[in-house]
Write an enzyme that holds these catalytic residues in place. Structure first.
Site, PDB file in Angstrom:
ATOM      1  N   ASP A 102      -2.278   5.118  16.325  1.00 31.01           N
ATOM      2  CA  ASP A 102      -1.031   5.308  15.628  1.00 31.01           C
ATOM      3  C   ASP A 102      -0.842   6.799  14.747  1.00 31.01           C
ATOM      4  O   ASP A 102      -1.748   7.278  14.512  1.00 31.01           O
ATOM      5  CB  ASP A 102      -0.198   4.203  14.962  1.00 31.01           C
ATOM      6  CG  ASP A 102      -1.417   3.443  14.096  1.00 31.01           C
ATOM      7  OD1 ASP A 102      -2.284   3.965  13.613  1.00 31.01           O
ATOM      8  OD2 ASP A 102      -1.091   2.291  13.821  1.00 31.01           O
ATOM      9  N   ASN A 107       0.440  -8.749   7.471  1.00 31.21           N
ATOM     10  CA  ASN A 107       1.450  -9.428   8.338  1.00 31.21           C
ATOM     11  C   ASN A 107       1.034  -9.775   9.591  1.00 31.21           C
ATOM     12  O   ASN A 107       1.798 -10.030  10.494  1.00 31.21           O
ATOM     13  CB  ASN A 107       2.706  -8.796   8.307  1.00 31.21           C
ATOM     14  CG  ASN A 107       2.853  -7.567   8.997  1.00 31.21           C
ATOM     15  OD1 ASN A 107       1.637  -6.786   9.427  1.00 31.21           O
ATOM     16  ND2 ASN A 107       3.958  -6.727   9.170  1.00 31.21           N
TER      17      ASN A 107
HETATM   18  C1  F6R Z   1      -4.183   1.742  11.329  1.00 24.27           C
HETATM   19  C2  F6R Z   1      -3.427   0.620  11.977  1.00 24.27           C
HETATM   20  C3  F6R Z   1      -2.975  -0.492  11.016  1.00 24.27           C
HETATM   21  C4  F6R Z   1      -4.162  -0.899   9.872  1.00 24.27           C
HETATM   22  C5  F6R Z   1      -3.574  -1.792   9.044  1.00 24.27           C
HETATM   23  C6  F6R Z   1      -4.558  -2.471   7.888  1.00 24.27           C
HETATM   24  O1  F6R Z   1      -4.342   2.721  12.293  1.00 24.27           O
HETATM   25  O2  F6R Z   1      -3.334   0.860  12.973  1.00 24.27           O
HETATM   26  O3  F6R Z   1      -2.904  -1.591  12.050  1.00 24.27           O
HETATM   27  O4  F6R Z   1      -5.475  -1.226  10.708  1.00 24.27           O
HETATM   28  O5  F6R Z   1      -2.516  -1.536   8.600  1.00 24.27           O
HETATM   29  O6  F6R Z   1      -4.771  -1.425   7.150  1.00 24.27           O
HETATM   30  P1  F6R Z   1      -5.656  -1.239   5.966  1.00 24.27           P
HETATM   31  O7  F6R Z   1      -6.986  -0.868   6.633  1.00 24.27           O
HETATM   32  O8  F6R Z   1      -5.402   0.014   5.150  1.00 24.27           O
HETATM   33  O9  F6R Z   1      -5.670  -2.530   5.244  1.00 24.27           O
END
Ligand code: F6R
Length: 254
Positions: A67, A136
């Site tokens: 993303d 979430n």
């Molecule tokens: C990042 C993504 C998100 C993260 C998720 C967890 O490319 O697609 O799904 O993996 O928001 O983020 P962190 O690792 O910062 O807790």
């Protein structure tokens, strides 16, 4: 699903890096799906170390990130383009032309989604997809109430995601409201998936992903239907998993 519970965040990254490295040794021209955020950083650090010490070769590897924020160019330090260069790509011998992220500056996001999907298909699909998980239970930026059949598309971020990601910005108001993300269908088409999570604040999401109903309310729950998923979590993120599940896992030292 295979579950690996590790004693630390570093160990989680180590286990994930082993799987990614194994994939590249077996298939040097592997197509990897990659994630940003805090979770995979220890995995990237370990992969860089393996590249430096034993020459893990990325020269034939292709990557597709999950993303990007809409409105952020690659030179913006908050962008996922920038993050990936900074944490991973500039430290390894991957060819710039083999690195792909959705373009958050594209004029037409629908066309951009289609372009991205075609590119993935042209490379033969994703061999191994690395995922983090949101509090979430989002994967990529596929927020609750997701359409499981979606491919790469524009998404509106949840308030919870905006608050969680505000730690990377000066203020929550600076967090973009929209992103372009691979869809659940794109993720589910990957040959192998690794889901990573660390910290107590991910325990509920991990429980929903592994033990809850398969429902659009908890996007990661769809992974229960994927044929090849390895879940690697530290003890804190595994905290809510029932003991019968934890009992059959490999708890590694370290
Ligand atoms: C990042 C993504 C998100 C993260 C998720 C967890 O490319 O697609 O799904 O993996 O928001 O983020 P962190 O690792 O910062 O807790």
């Amino acid at each position: 699903m295979r579950l690996i519970i590790t004693n630390s965040y570093e160990q989680m990254g180590f286990e994930a890096a082993n799987i990614v490295a194994g994939q590249i040794y077996l298939k040097p021209d592997s197509v990897l799906g990659l994630a940003t955020g805090s979770t995979p950083v220890s995995m990237y650090e370990r992969l860089v170390a393996v590249h430096r010490t034993v020459g893990l070769d990325f020269s034939e590897v292709t990557t597709f990130n999950l993303d990007e924020y809409i409105g952020m160019g690659s030179d913006n330090p908050q962008s996922y383009h920038y993050f990936m260069q900074d944490k991973f790509f500039r430290h390894i011998n991957i060819k710039p032309e083999n690195v792909h992220l959705p373009d958050g500056m594209a004029e037409d996001m629908e066309a951009e989604g289609e372009r991205y999907e075609k590119l993935i298909a042209a490379k033969g699909g994703i061999d191994l997809q690395v995922l983090g998980i949101g509090q979430n239970a989002h994967i990529g930026f596929n927020e609750p109430d997701v359409k499981f059949a979606a491919t790469t598309h524009k998404v509106e971020l949840d308030e919870e995601t905006i608050m969680a990601n505000s730690r990377f910005f000066n203020h929550a108001d600076e967090v973009p409201r929209y992103a372009i993300s691979m869809g659940i269908k794109t993720i589910m088409m990957a040959g192998h998936v690794i889901l990573l999570a660390n910290g107590r604040n991910k325990a509920k999401a991990v429980y929903k992903a592994l033990c809850g109903d398969v429902t659009p309310e908890a996007p990661a729950s769809i992974l229960q239907l994927h044929r090849d998923v390895v879940v690697i979590v530290d003890r804190e993120a595994a905290e809510m998993l029932p003991s019968e599940i934890r009992g059959v896992t490999i708890a590694r030292k370290g």
